[in-house]
Design a protein around this motif. Structure first.
Motif, PDB file in Angstrom:
ATOM      1  N   GLN A  99      53.120  72.031   2.511  1.00 39.10           N
ATOM      2  CA  GLN A  99      52.225  71.887   1.371  1.00 39.10           C
ATOM      3  C   GLN A  99      50.782  71.891   1.874  1.00 39.10           C
ATOM      4  OE1 GLN A  99      53.836  67.531   0.971  1.00 39.10           O
ATOM      5  NE2 GLN A  99      52.018  67.626  -0.312  1.00 39.10           N
ATOM      6  N   PRO A 100      49.835  72.378   1.068  1.00 37.33           N
ATOM      7  CA  PRO A 100      48.433  72.450   1.503  1.00 37.33           C
ATOM      8  C   PRO A 100      47.799  71.070   1.533  1.00 37.33           C
ATOM      9  CG  PRO A 100      48.634  73.136  -0.779  1.00 37.33           C
ATOM     10  CD  PRO A 100      50.038  72.975  -0.270  1.00 37.33           C
ATOM     11  N   PRO A 101      46.750  70.881   2.329  1.00 38.62           N
ATOM     12  CA  PRO A 101      46.114  69.556   2.447  1.00 38.62           C
ATOM     13  C   PRO A 101      45.508  69.050   1.150  1.00 38.62           C
ATOM     14  CG  PRO A 101      44.804  71.249   3.550  1.00 38.62           C
ATOM     15  CD  PRO A 101      46.115  71.875   3.212  1.00 38.62           C
ATOM     16  N   SER A 102      45.123  69.950   0.261  1.00 37.22           N
ATOM     17  CA  SER A 102      44.494  69.524  -0.991  1.00 37.22           C
ATOM     18  C   SER A 102      45.487  68.876  -1.955  1.00 37.22           C
ATOM     19  CB  SER A 102      43.848  70.730  -1.677  1.00 37.22           C
ATOM     20  OG  SER A 102      44.805  71.745  -1.905  1.00 37.22           O
ATOM     21  N   SER A 103      46.803  68.982  -1.656  1.00 36.43           N
ATOM     22  CA  SER A 103      47.805  68.452  -2.583  1.00 36.43           C
ATOM     23  C   SER A 103      48.019  66.950  -2.431  1.00 36.43           C
ATOM     24  CB  SER A 103      49.145  69.177  -2.373  1.00 36.43           C
ATOM     25  OG  SER A 103      49.679  68.888  -1.083  1.00 36.43           O
ATOM     26  N   PHE A 104      47.484  66.332  -1.371  1.00 35.33           N
ATOM     27  CA  PHE A 104      47.706  64.904  -1.152  1.00 35.33           C
ATOM     28  C   PHE A 104      46.780  64.073  -2.045  1.00 35.33           C
ATOM     29  CE2 PHE A 104      48.807  66.950   2.936  1.00 35.33           C
ATOM     30  CZ  PHE A 104      50.152  66.632   2.949  1.00 35.33           C
ATOM     31  N   THR A 105      47.360  63.037  -2.661  1.00 34.51           N
ATOM     32  CA  THR A 105      46.595  62.200  -3.591  1.00 34.51           C
ATOM     33  C   THR A 105      46.235  60.838  -3.011  1.00 34.51           C
ATOM     34  OG1 THR A 105      48.577  61.182  -4.561  1.00 34.51           O
ATOM     35  CG2 THR A 105      47.850  63.296  -5.496  1.00 34.51           C
TER      36      THR A 105
ATOM     37  N   GLU B 234      50.979  58.518  -2.573  1.00 35.78           N
ATOM     38  CA  GLU B 234      52.367  58.821  -2.232  1.00 35.78           C
ATOM     39  C   GLU B 234      53.069  57.593  -1.634  1.00 35.78           C
ATOM     40  OE1 GLU B 234      49.935  62.569  -2.024  1.00 35.78           O
ATOM     41  OE2 GLU B 234      49.759  60.547  -1.154  1.00 35.78           O
ATOM     42  N   LEU B 235      54.369  57.443  -1.931  1.00 34.64           N
ATOM     43  CA  LEU B 235      55.144  56.320  -1.409  1.00 34.64           C
ATOM     44  C   LEU B 235      55.551  56.537   0.044  1.00 34.64           C
ATOM     45  CD1 LEU B 235      57.460  55.579  -4.461  1.00 34.64           C
ATOM     46  CD2 LEU B 235      55.327  54.435  -3.812  1.00 34.64           C
ATOM     47  N   LEU B 236      55.805  57.790   0.401  1.00 36.15           N
ATOM     48  CA  LEU B 236      56.157  58.124   1.779  1.00 36.15           C
ATOM     49  C   LEU B 236      54.919  58.646   2.501  1.00 36.15           C
ATOM     50  CD1 LEU B 236      59.594  59.979   1.303  1.00 36.15           C
ATOM     51  CD2 LEU B 236      59.178  57.553   1.722  1.00 36.15           C
ATOM     52  N   LYS B 237      54.747  58.241   3.748  1.00 40.89           N
ATOM     53  CA  LYS B 237      53.566  58.644   4.511  1.00 40.89           C
ATOM     54  C   LYS B 237      53.994  59.338   5.804  1.00 40.89           C
ATOM     55  CE  LYS B 237      50.699  56.750   1.598  1.00 40.89           C
ATOM     56  NZ  LYS B 237      49.952  55.541   1.937  1.00 40.89           N
TER      57      LYS B 237
ATOM     58  N   PHE C 266      60.284  66.910  15.775  1.00 40.48           N
ATOM     59  CA  PHE C 266      59.268  67.614  16.535  1.00 40.48           C
ATOM     60  C   PHE C 266      58.555  68.591  15.605  1.00 40.48           C
ATOM     61  CE2 PHE C 266      62.177  66.269  19.906  1.00 40.48           C
ATOM     62  CZ  PHE C 266      61.273  65.698  20.783  1.00 40.48           C
ATOM     63  N   ILE C 267      57.237  68.690  15.755  1.00 40.27           N
ATOM     64  CA  ILE C 267      56.453  69.452  14.789  1.00 40.27           C
ATOM     65  C   ILE C 267      56.755  70.943  14.812  1.00 40.27           C
ATOM     66  CG2 ILE C 267      54.551  67.796  14.803  1.00 40.27           C
ATOM     67  CD1 ILE C 267      53.018  69.820  16.550  1.00 40.27           C
ATOM     68  N   ASP C 268      57.335  71.433  15.910  1.00 39.63           N
ATOM     69  CA  ASP C 268      57.603  72.865  15.973  1.00 39.63           C
ATOM     70  C   ASP C 268      59.004  73.232  15.506  1.00 39.63           C
ATOM     71  OD1 ASP C 268      58.853  71.646  18.074  1.00 39.63           O
ATOM     72  OD2 ASP C 268      58.048  72.952  19.639  1.00 39.63           O
ATOM     73  N   ARG C 269      59.750  72.262  14.983  1.00 38.00           N
ATOM     74  CA  ARG C 269      61.072  72.604  14.474  1.00 38.00           C
ATOM     75  C   ARG C 269      60.928  73.426  13.198  1.00 38.00           C
ATOM     76  NH1 ARG C 269      66.478  69.063  12.878  1.00 38.00           N
ATOM     77  NH2 ARG C 269      67.774  70.912  12.637  1.00 38.00           N
ATOM     78  N   LYS C 270      61.602  74.559  13.171  1.00 37.73           N
ATOM     79  CA  LYS C 270      61.467  75.473  12.046  1.00 37.73           C
ATOM     80  C   LYS C 270      61.932  74.853  10.730  1.00 37.73           C
ATOM     81  CE  LYS C 270      61.841  79.688  14.815  1.00 37.73           C
ATOM     82  NZ  LYS C 270      62.621  80.939  15.082  1.00 37.73           N
ATOM     83  N   ALA C 271      62.869  73.927  10.810  1.00 37.99           N
ATOM     84  CA  ALA C 271      63.422  73.323   9.591  1.00 37.99           C
ATOM     85  C   ALA C 271      62.531  72.239   9.014  1.00 37.99           C
ATOM     86  CB  ALA C 271      64.809  72.741   9.875  1.00 37.99           C
ATOM     87  N   LEU C 272      61.441  71.872   9.697  1.00 39.58           N
ATOM     88  CA  LEU C 272      60.618  70.746   9.246  1.00 39.58           C
ATOM     89  C   LEU C 272      60.073  70.922   7.830  1.00 39.58           C
ATOM     90  CD1 LEU C 272      59.228  68.045   9.743  1.00 39.58           C
ATOM     91  CD2 LEU C 272      57.389  69.254  10.927  1.00 39.58           C
ATOM     92  N   PRO C 273      59.463  72.065   7.464  1.00 37.94           N
ATOM     93  CA  PRO C 273      58.968  72.201   6.085  1.00 37.94           C
ATOM     94  C   PRO C 273      60.059  72.013   5.040  1.00 37.94           C
ATOM     95  CG  PRO C 273      58.028  73.908   7.480  1.00 37.94           C
ATOM     96  CD  PRO C 273      59.105  73.240   8.290  1.00 37.94           C
ATOM     97  N   ALA C 274      61.260  72.545   5.314  1.00 38.38           N
ATOM     98  CA  ALA C 274      62.361  72.400   4.355  1.00 38.38           C
ATOM     99  C   ALA C 274      62.812  70.945   4.270  1.00 38.38           C
ATOM    100  CB  ALA C 274      63.537  73.287   4.768  1.00 38.38           C
ATOM    101  N   GLU C 275      62.821  70.244   5.401  1.00 45.30           N
ATOM    102  CA  GLU C 275      63.209  68.837   5.393  1.00 45.30           C
ATOM    103  C   GLU C 275      62.202  67.997   4.606  1.00 45.30           C
ATOM    104  OE1 GLU C 275      63.469  67.999   9.518  1.00 45.30           O
ATOM    105  OE2 GLU C 275      65.520  68.740   9.725  1.00 45.30           O
ATOM    106  N   LEU C 276      60.923  68.286   4.773  1.00 47.40           N
ATOM    107  CA  LEU C 276      59.899  67.566   4.023  1.00 47.40           C
ATOM    108  C   LEU C 276      59.994  67.866   2.527  1.00 47.40           C
ATOM    109  CD1 LEU C 276      56.927  68.015   6.495  1.00 47.40           C
ATOM    110  CD2 LEU C 276      57.976  65.843   5.846  1.00 47.40           C
TER     111      LEU C 276
ATOM    112  N   SER D  18      61.843  61.550  -3.337  1.00 45.60           N
ATOM    113  CA  SER D  18      60.861  60.496  -3.587  1.00 45.60           C
ATOM    114  C   SER D  18      59.995  60.848  -4.785  1.00 45.60           C
ATOM    115  CB  SER D  18      59.974  60.315  -2.347  1.00 45.60           C
ATOM    116  OG  SER D  18      58.911  59.435  -2.628  1.00 45.60           O
ATOM    117  N   LYS D  19      59.970  59.969  -5.767  1.00 47.89           N
ATOM    118  CA  LYS D  19      59.162  60.216  -6.960  1.00 47.89           C
ATOM    119  C   LYS D  19      57.667  60.237  -6.623  1.00 47.89           C
ATOM    120  CE  LYS D  19      62.518  58.080 -10.105  1.00 47.89           C
ATOM    121  NZ  LYS D  19      62.763  56.999 -11.106  1.00 47.89           N
ATOM    122  N   GLY D  20      57.300  59.496  -5.590  1.00 48.24           N
ATOM    123  CA  GLY D  20      55.890  59.448  -5.239  1.00 48.24           C
ATOM    124  C   GLY D  20      55.455  60.535  -4.284  1.00 48.24           C
ATOM    125  N   GLY D  21      56.376  61.370  -3.807  1.00 47.70           N
ATOM    126  CA  GLY D  21      56.026  62.448  -2.904  1.00 47.70           C
ATOM    127  C   GLY D  21      55.781  61.969  -1.478  1.00 47.70           C
ATOM    128  N   VAL D  22      55.309  62.884  -0.624  1.00 44.62           N
ATOM    129  CA  VAL D  22      55.005  62.585   0.779  1.00 44.62           C
ATOM    130  C   VAL D  22      53.515  62.815   1.013  1.00 44.62           C
ATOM    131  CG1 VAL D  22      55.447  63.188   3.188  1.00 44.62           C
ATOM    132  CG2 VAL D  22      57.317  63.279   1.519  1.00 44.62           C
TER     133      VAL D  22
END
Length: 362
Positions: A173-179, A182-185, A210-220, A227-231
């Protein structure tokens, strides 16, 4: 569940094939030279009758063999590659620099050779590693409540779109989307094997990758759906605890992780993850061993899928599961990390083995 070496013929064929899947799991002592090597050593292959195979560096040394000067079996594989180490050192000295292939050439290195070496050792190219290093500065700025434009500049991106795209590829997600509500940090944790992303709420750790794991965006993305409050970006107490325990783990002080966890998976998947946490540091098992442990001997493939779906790297030690033939098999964090983790954890098994030996003598 300790790893047992395959038979001589299997290991000799792996030596002929220079099979990197056995790096850190098996070594060959060559009686004609008195040297021990990785099975992936580029030196000329010895005759089968001159080869003795060992499961650890310690066994090789105790048998009187000295380490090979070509494959450096006592060092992590990446540390034996001079070009890789030279570039990693250069990146550490100039993390904010916009590295390019021109820089690689200026250092007298061949870009294609460097690209293959980094992919082999780290699962990413040098330029990708440099990009992630720069993004970290922007991540920390946002974590401290800074503005997106400040994060972009701190990360060394001239283009706002370039920063947004790079950040979105990492976190989904882009940086501008963070409010900020969020409940998860999500927070950044440095380790000797590369940076990791930890996601926590105030009470439990939900993700460690690890930040270079390809599955990380999908996991997030899945976490945001749960989470109703997002990440968002920030740091909670479980992340602080995880960082402290990771530091103790990598320094050889303790392999125990007591940070409270939240599993996101089916009942079967969570059962597999709990079983993984029962594998002692310094030991390994196969997927079929793990299936038998949970009373599901016919579910080897399902166990392997659950192993691959683990979102709490190191703390749920899926790296301790290897192939039935002793090869490393797949690992989302990269086989080079799996090799180094298994090598690192040998120190935790050593005291228990020495105690067992003393009991036998008694």
């Amino acid at each position: 569940m300790l790893f047992r070496l395959p038979d001589h013929d299997t290991l000799y064929q792996a030596l002929i094939d220079r099979d990197e899947a056995y790096d850190g799991r098996a070594f060959v002592g060559v009686t004609s030279t008195g040297v021990f090597c990785r099975l992936s050593c580029p030196a000329r292959n010895p005759k089968s009758e001159n080869c003795t195979f060992f499961a650890s560096v310690q066994e090789c040394l105790e048998a009187g063999f000295r380490p090979c000067k070509r494959c450096h079996p006592m060092a992590p594989a990446a540390a034996a590659d001079a070009a890789v180490q030279r570039l990693v050192s250069a990146l550490e000295q100039r993390p904010e620099h916009h590295w390019s292939e021109g820089d690689v050439v200026a250092m007298g290195l061949d870009p294609s050779t460097v690209r293959r070496a980094f992919k082999r050792h780290y699962g990413m190219t040098f330029l990708e590693m440099a990009r992630l290093t720069r993004i970290r500065s922007g991540f920390e700025t946002l974590s401290g409540g800074g503005r997106v434009i400040d994060a972009q500049l701190d990360a060394g991106f001239d283009s706002p779109s370039g920063f947004r795209n790079a950040f979105a590829r990492l976190l989904g997600q882009p940086p501008s989307s963070f409010t900020g509500r969020e409940l998860l940090k999500a927070s950044w944790i440095d380790t000797p094997l590369g940076a990791m992303i930890a996601v926590s709420d105030r009470h439990v750790l939900h993700l460690l990758e690890f930040i270079d794991r390809k599955a990380l965006p999908a996991e997030l993305k899945r976490l945001r759906a749960h989470s109703k409050g997002g990440v968002g970006i920030g740091r909670e107490p479980p992340t602080e605890q995880a960082e402290t325990e990771l530091a103790a783990y990598f320094s050889g002080q303790s392999a125990a992780f007591t940070v409270p966890l939240k599993f996101h998976g089916s009942a079967f998947t969570c059962e597999v993850w709990r079983a993984l946490r029962e594998i002692p540091a310094g030991e390994t098992c196969s997927y079929s061993d793990l299936a038998r442990t949970i009373g599901r001997p016919d579910a080897t493939r399902a166990v392997a899928r659950a192993n691959g779906a683990n979102q709490l790297a190191l703390i749920v030690p899926c790296h301790r599961v290897i192939g039935a033939d002793g090869s490393l098999t797949g690992y989302g964090g990269g086989l080079w990390r799996k090799q180094q983790l298994i090598e690192l954890e040998r120190q935790y098994a050593a005291p228990a083995r020495r105690a067992d030996h003393r009991e036998e003598i008694a």
